[in-house]
Design a protein around this motif. Structure first.
Motif, PDB file in Angstrom:
ATOM      1  N   GLN A   1       0.276  -1.028   0.223  1.00 38.44           N
ATOM      2  CA  GLN A   1       0.146  -0.164   0.006  1.00 38.44           C
ATOM      3  C   GLN A   1       0.642   1.201   0.084  1.00 38.44           C
ATOM      4  O   GLN A   1       0.402   2.098  -1.085  1.00 38.44           O
TER       5      GLN A   1
ATOM      6  N   ARG B   1       1.026   3.695  -2.579  1.00 37.81           N
ATOM      7  CA  ARG B   1       0.783   5.738  -2.792  1.00 37.81           C
ATOM      8  C   ARG B   1       1.457   6.568  -2.735  1.00 37.81           C
ATOM      9  O   ARG B   1       1.697   7.619  -3.701  1.00 37.81           O
TER      10      ARG B   1
ATOM     11  N   ALA C   1       1.019  12.044   0.150  1.00 41.91           N
ATOM     12  CA  ALA C   1      -0.472  11.579  -0.542  1.00 41.91           C
ATOM     13  C   ALA C   1      -0.559   9.437   0.352  1.00 41.91           C
ATOM     14  O   ALA C   1      -1.365   9.223  -0.055  1.00 41.91           O
ATOM     15  N   LEU C   2      -0.068   9.943   1.241  1.00 41.34           N
ATOM     16  CA  LEU C   2      -0.325   8.739   2.268  1.00 41.34           C
ATOM     17  C   LEU C   2      -2.102   9.680   3.141  1.00 41.34           C
ATOM     18  O   LEU C   2      -2.650   8.936   3.710  1.00 41.34           O
ATOM     19  N   GLU C   3      -2.227  10.483   2.574  1.00 40.20           N
ATOM     20  CA  GLU C   3      -3.519  11.368   3.397  1.00 40.20           C
ATOM     21  C   GLU C   3      -3.839  11.461   5.049  1.00 40.20           C
ATOM     22  O   GLU C   3      -4.716  11.119   5.820  1.00 40.20           O
TER      23      GLU C   3
END
Length: 318
Positions: A211, A215, A259-261
């Motif tokens: 993941q 991302r 990118a990872l919020e």
């Protein structure tokens, strides 16, 4: 069973009222871009009685009084449950921010409702829908607060300041120059340790190695990844990550956060058995006024002027 459903509904309703709209909708929890610099704004522009707002979703441009516009910003940006002095501080910050931003707009509108570049705004109808059964009480509360400070602004050396704000700091606000570069002498790091008392102060996010690779694929390409790929974390004095190395590639803290919020760029990471766990402090870019901090200071008896001057160092409210 009915009692369980009723309790769950009440909890959800309170959460909706106590989290700023921008924090719900925007993964950054605040404006995504630094404010405009090098713009000298005559103070008489503050007395503009009509404001043209471009609604991003529809493209429609609506014309509002200054009071109606600031009401719509405060309704969108700060929970109506907050203390009146905090709401007044938000109203002044929102109006000052509008003055600073509107001079850079061209054509048919003064500002947009896009919170990633300007500030959030909702119509009275949307506000009443958001507040439900409390609509009449909250509308009067916000109207009274806005009217009491209408046309007041935060200035630095006679010019409107870039009064940026965020939901919750990490305990100290960030020095703008450390995050955005440039010269913002009134946006320095100040104490906001009471933000740590917020139930929303800490958040976590977990990613598997695959993941994380997905991302970050626009920043780093990795065919095989083993072990902890994150190293060399660099921070500001207040705690936000400015850069880090991911599988040998340097990435800026703001880009990594987006990118990872993640809710903010102030985070720690733990790697264990192929899973990265991020512990995140605060919500937003951390610069300027903490909305949660403003509410705490109001609860301690501070006036809106004192709140604003705490977060915008060396400024004046006029």
């Amino acid at each position: 069973m009915k009692t369980v459903y009723l309790t769950a509904f009440m909890v959800i309703a309170v959460l909706m009222l106590t989290i700023p709209l921008s924090a719900n909708a925007d993964i950054n929890g605040d404006k995504a871009e630094p404010p405009t610099q090098q713009v000298i704004v005559p103070l008489d522009t503050a007395e503009k009685t009509e404001i043209r707002v471009k609604l991003t979703a529809s493209g429609e441009i609506i014309t509002l009084s200054a009071e109606d516009y600031i009401f719509g910003v405060v309704a969108a940006e700060m929970p109506a449950l907050y203390e009146e002095e905090a709401l007044k501080a938000q109203a002044v910050a929102a109006y000052t921010y509008y003055i600073k931003k509107s001079v850079s707009k061209n054509g048919d509108y003064d500002i947009t409702d896009d919170y990633t570049v300007d500030q959030a705004f909702i119509t009275p109808e949307k506000a009443r829908e958001k507040w439900g059964e409390e609509a009449e009480k909250y509308e009067k509360k916000l109207r009274d607060c806005v009217k009491s400070v209408l046309y007041k602004k935060v200035t630095y050396k006679g010019e409107p300041a870039s009064t940026v704000y965020h939901a919750i700091s990490s305990g100290k606000t960030e020095k703008a120059a450390d995050i955005w570069g440039g010269d913002y002498p009134y946006l320095i790091s100040v104490d906001s340790s009471f933000d740590k008392l917020s139930g929303s102060y800490l958040s976590t996010a977990k990613f598997t190695t695959d993941q994380l690779k997905e991302r970050l694929k626009s920043f780093v390409s990795v065919t095989e990844a083993t072990g902890n790929g994150i190293a060399d974390i660099k921070r500001t004095e207040a705690g936000s990550v400015t850069s880090l190395t991911v599988w040998g590639k340097s990435i800026g803290g703001i880009d990594f956060r987006k990118a990872l919020e993640l809710r903010s760029a102030d985070f720690d990471v733990e790697y264990k058995e192929g899973v990265y766990t991020f512990t995140v402090r605060g919500y937003g870019h951390g610069i300027g006024m903490s909305q949660n901090g403003a509410n705490y200071l109001a609860q301690q008896g501070k006036s809106y002027e004192e709140i604003l001057l705490h977060y915008y160092s060396g400024c004046t409210v006029e």
